[in-house]
Design a protein around this motif. Structure first.
Motif, PDB file in Angstrom:
ATOM      1  N   ALA A  20      57.198  63.677  99.495  1.00  0.00           N
ATOM      2  CA  ALA A  20      56.412  62.700 100.246  1.00  0.00           C
ATOM      3  C   ALA A  20      56.491  61.351  99.557  1.00  0.00           C
ATOM      4  O   ALA A  20      56.893  61.234  98.406  1.00  0.00           O
ATOM      5  CB  ALA A  20      54.960  63.162 100.344  1.00  0.00           C
ATOM      6  N   ALA A  21      56.104  60.334 100.259  1.00  0.00           N
ATOM      7  CA  ALA A  21      56.098  58.990  99.687  1.00  0.00           C
ATOM      8  C   ALA A  21      54.913  58.860  98.740  1.00  0.00           C
ATOM      9  O   ALA A  21      53.873  58.335  99.091  1.00  0.00           O
ATOM     10  CB  ALA A  21      56.034  57.950 100.791  1.00  0.00           C
ATOM     11  N   ALA A  22      55.073  59.427  97.550  1.00  0.00           N
ATOM     12  CA  ALA A  22      53.976  59.424  96.578  1.00  0.00           C
ATOM     13  C   ALA A  22      53.898  58.072  95.899  1.00  0.00           C
ATOM     14  O   ALA A  22      54.899  57.535  95.460  1.00  0.00           O
ATOM     15  CB  ALA A  22      54.200  60.537  95.550  1.00  0.00           C
ATOM     16  N   GLU A  23      52.713  57.558  95.833  1.00  0.00           N
ATOM     17  CA  GLU A  23      52.529  56.310  95.107  1.00  0.00           C
ATOM     18  C   GLU A  23      52.729  56.560  93.619  1.00  0.00           C
ATOM     19  O   GLU A  23      52.251  57.537  93.081  1.00  0.00           O
ATOM     20  CB  GLU A  23      51.119  55.766  95.350  1.00  0.00           C
ATOM     21  N   VAL A  24      53.474  55.677  92.980  1.00  0.00           N
ATOM     22  CA  VAL A  24      53.649  55.780  91.538  1.00  0.00           C
ATOM     23  C   VAL A  24      53.309  54.447  90.910  1.00  0.00           C
ATOM     24  O   VAL A  24      53.508  53.392  91.500  1.00  0.00           O
ATOM     25  CB  VAL A  24      55.091  56.185  91.155  1.00  0.00           C
ATOM     26  N   ARG A  25      52.740  54.500  89.712  1.00  0.00           N
ATOM     27  CA  ARG A  25      52.473  53.288  88.960  1.00  0.00           C
ATOM     28  C   ARG A  25      52.457  53.655  87.479  1.00  0.00           C
ATOM     29  O   ARG A  25      52.380  54.825  87.116  1.00  0.00           O
ATOM     30  CB  ARG A  25      51.169  52.603  89.367  1.00  0.00           C
ATOM     31  N   ILE A  26      52.558  52.643  86.679  1.00  0.00           N
ATOM     32  CA  ILE A  26      52.595  52.822  85.234  1.00  0.00           C
ATOM     33  C   ILE A  26      51.185  52.653  84.673  1.00  0.00           C
ATOM     34  O   ILE A  26      50.444  51.759  85.058  1.00  0.00           O
ATOM     35  CB  ILE A  26      53.550  51.800  84.594  1.00  0.00           C
ATOM     36  N   VAL A  94      61.936  53.541  85.649  1.00  0.00           N
ATOM     37  CA  VAL A  94      61.642  54.960  85.824  1.00  0.00           C
ATOM     38  C   VAL A  94      62.104  55.379  87.213  1.00  0.00           C
ATOM     39  O   VAL A  94      61.796  54.702  88.202  1.00  0.00           O
ATOM     40  CB  VAL A  94      60.136  55.258  85.675  1.00  0.00           C
ATOM     41  N   THR A  95      62.846  56.481  87.289  1.00  0.00           N
ATOM     42  CA  THR A  95      63.226  57.045  88.581  1.00  0.00           C
ATOM     43  C   THR A  95      62.774  58.495  88.635  1.00  0.00           C
ATOM     44  O   THR A  95      62.839  59.216  87.634  1.00  0.00           O
ATOM     45  CB  THR A  95      64.747  56.963  88.810  1.00  0.00           C
ATOM     46  N   LEU A 105      69.486  61.355  94.609  1.00  0.00           N
ATOM     47  CA  LEU A 105      68.918  60.016  94.702  1.00  0.00           C
ATOM     48  C   LEU A 105      67.430  60.063  94.380  1.00  0.00           C
ATOM     49  O   LEU A 105      66.737  61.021  94.748  1.00  0.00           O
ATOM     50  CB  LEU A 105      69.131  59.449  96.108  1.00  0.00           C
ATOM     51  N   PRO A 106      66.912  59.080  93.695  1.00  0.00           N
ATOM     52  CA  PRO A 106      65.474  59.087  93.371  1.00  0.00           C
ATOM     53  C   PRO A 106      64.626  58.899  94.618  1.00  0.00           C
ATOM     54  O   PRO A 106      65.011  58.173  95.533  1.00  0.00           O
ATOM     55  CB  PRO A 106      65.331  57.894  92.416  1.00  0.00           C
ATOM     56  N   TYR A 107      63.504  59.567  94.654  1.00  0.00           N
ATOM     57  CA  TYR A 107      62.577  59.356  95.762  1.00  0.00           C
ATOM     58  C   TYR A 107      61.412  58.460  95.367  1.00  0.00           C
ATOM     59  O   TYR A 107      60.577  58.132  96.198  1.00  0.00           O
ATOM     60  CB  TYR A 107      62.088  60.676  96.356  1.00  0.00           C
ATOM     61  N   GLU A 108      61.349  58.073  94.082  1.00  0.00           N
ATOM     62  CA  GLU A 108      60.366  57.095  93.627  1.00  0.00           C
ATOM     63  C   GLU A 108      60.976  56.272  92.500  1.00  0.00           C
ATOM     64  O   GLU A 108      61.807  56.763  91.726  1.00  0.00           O
ATOM     65  CB  GLU A 108      59.080  57.767  93.127  1.00  0.00           C
ATOM     66  N   ARG A 109      60.544  55.019  92.421  1.00  0.00           N
ATOM     67  CA  ARG A 109      60.992  54.132  91.350  1.00  0.00           C
ATOM     68  C   ARG A 109      59.809  53.330  90.809  1.00  0.00           C
ATOM     69  O   ARG A 109      58.864  53.046  91.545  1.00  0.00           O
ATOM     70  CB  ARG A 109      62.056  53.148  91.841  1.00  0.00           C
ATOM     71  N   ALA A 110      59.907  52.971  89.548  1.00  0.00           N
ATOM     72  CA  ALA A 110      58.920  52.074  88.942  1.00  0.00           C
ATOM     73  C   ALA A 110      59.601  51.367  87.776  1.00  0.00           C
ATOM     74  O   ALA A 110      60.587  51.854  87.225  1.00  0.00           O
ATOM     75  CB  ALA A 110      57.690  52.839  88.463  1.00  0.00           C
ATOM     76  N   SER A 111      59.090  50.227  87.429  1.00  0.00           N
ATOM     77  CA  SER A 111      59.609  49.498  86.273  1.00  0.00           C
ATOM     78  C   SER A 111      58.433  48.913  85.506  1.00  0.00           C
ATOM     79  O   SER A 111      57.361  48.679  86.070  1.00  0.00           O
ATOM     80  CB  SER A 111      60.581  48.398  86.701  1.00  0.00           C
ATOM     81  N   PHE A 112      58.638  48.696  84.233  1.00  0.00           N
ATOM     82  CA  PHE A 112      57.572  48.129  83.416  1.00  0.00           C
ATOM     83  C   PHE A 112      58.174  47.402  82.222  1.00  0.00           C
ATOM     84  O   PHE A 112      59.337  47.615  81.847  1.00  0.00           O
ATOM     85  CB  PHE A 112      56.583  49.208  82.957  1.00  0.00           C
ATOM     86  N   THR A 113      57.358  46.543  81.642  1.00  0.00           N
ATOM     87  CA  THR A 113      57.756  45.769  80.476  1.00  0.00           C
ATOM     88  C   THR A 113      56.797  46.060  79.331  1.00  0.00           C
ATOM     89  O   THR A 113      55.576  46.009  79.513  1.00  0.00           O
ATOM     90  CB  THR A 113      57.751  44.261  80.788  1.00  0.00           C
ATOM     91  N   VAL A 114      57.348  46.389  78.195  1.00  0.00           N
ATOM     92  CA  VAL A 114      56.553  46.603  76.993  1.00  0.00           C
ATOM     93  C   VAL A 114      56.599  45.321  76.167  1.00  0.00           C
ATOM     94  O   VAL A 114      57.678  44.781  75.903  1.00  0.00           O
ATOM     95  CB  VAL A 114      57.094  47.783  76.166  1.00  0.00           C
ATOM     96  N   THR A 115      55.441  44.819  75.797  1.00  0.00           N
ATOM     97  CA  THR A 115      55.357  43.562  75.044  1.00  0.00           C
ATOM     98  C   THR A 115      54.864  43.821  73.625  1.00  0.00           C
ATOM     99  O   THR A 115      54.271  44.862  73.327  1.00  0.00           O
ATOM    100  CB  THR A 115      54.411  42.571  75.737  1.00  0.00           C
ATOM    101  N   GLU A 116      55.117  42.869  72.759  1.00  0.00           N
ATOM    102  CA  GLU A 116      54.599  42.960  71.404  1.00  0.00           C
ATOM    103  C   GLU A 116      53.073  42.936  71.431  1.00  0.00           C
ATOM    104  O   GLU A 116      52.460  42.287  72.273  1.00  0.00           O
ATOM    105  CB  GLU A 116      55.102  41.779  70.573  1.00  0.00           C
TER     106      GLU A 116
END
Length: 250
Positions: A20-26, A94-95, A105-116
């Motif tokens: 399903a179209a699952a919501e993803v977040r970091i 993240v896939t 093929l991924p069914y969900e994607r997310a991206s994030f930035t790690v900072t100092e």
């Protein structure tokens, strides 16, 4: 009808098993360097199978395998956290795949930035630890008391120290409000807390009493032969003592 019903049921089951179209977040949304990062997903409690989840990494891409169960009826909605790891500063993707081993093929994607981690703008900069000392610490030769340490994202230390008093009754202290005096040495205050019976019908916060009880120092300096140990020195109730403690592995 007898020949089509099994087909329809199988077809319906296949549809229910589709991702399903699952919501993803970091979580946290803006992680700092080496802070634990989770992928938070809205899932179907029937199709989602935590026992089959896998996490691998290639360069800056994190690949999550989350195969689905076959379900005829949708389950209740759930929110799950999948631990990705702790990372140095940088950009990450993240896939989420049904079967990452088959290059699906991924069914969900997310991206994030790690900072100092933010630093106090003073010169010279204050000492900061190079490792995370979170864990349960104890002295194996003195089972019955211990120290639970949590090191936050800002490197602040909070400790819960459980002991037995001179009357043989359990007592609780907390370590807080301290600072790092070197990359391996922390010094702070000890507080003693008392309060009403936790399982009483009505908890009255006015009966909670927090009293300054002394000071404590944690020295995580290691030398050959003393790895994975620390020195816990404290002054409480006019008594000063020093103990060697080690992080419990479990």
């Amino acid at each position: 009808m007898k020949t089509t019903t099994p087909f329809l049921l199988a077809f319906a089951g296949a549809l229910a098993a589709l991702p399903a179209a699952a919501e993803v977040r970091i979580s946290p949304a803006q992680p700092s360097s080496f802070e634990r990062v989770n992928l938070r997903m809205n899932v179907d409690s029937c199709t989602f199978d935590p026992a089959r989840v896998t996490v691998t990494m290639s360069a800056t891409q994190i690949i999550v395998g989350a195969p689905h169960n076959m379900c005829l009826v949708a389950g209740e909605p759930r929110v799950v956290d999948i631990q990705l790891g702790a990372f140095p500063p940088g950009n990450y993707t993240v896939t989420v795949h049904e079967n990452p081993n088959e290059f699906s093929l991924p069914y969900e994607r997310a991206s994030f930035t790690v900072t100092e981690r933010p630093q106090i703008a003073v010169f010279p900069p204050p000492p900061r630890p190079l490792a995370d000392y979170t864990g349960m610490w104890w002295n194996p030769q003195e089972s019955g008391w211990g120290l639970s340490l949590n090191q936050g994202v800002s490197n602040a230390i909070f400790g819960a120290w459980f002991v037995y008093g001179s009357n043989g009754q359990p007592e609780w202290y907390t370590l807080q409000g301290g600072q790092w005096t070197s990359s391996t040495r922390w010094t702070g205050l000890v507080y003693r807390t008392t309060g009403p019976f936790f399982a009483g019908p009505d908890f009255d916060p006015r009966l909670v009493l927090i009293q300054a009880a002394g000071t404590a120092t944690l020295d995580f300096t290691q030398s050959p032969g003393t790895e994975d140990r620390a020195r816990f020195t404290y002054t409480v109730g006019g008594m000063t003592a020093s103990k060697t403690i080690s992080r419990m592995a479990f």
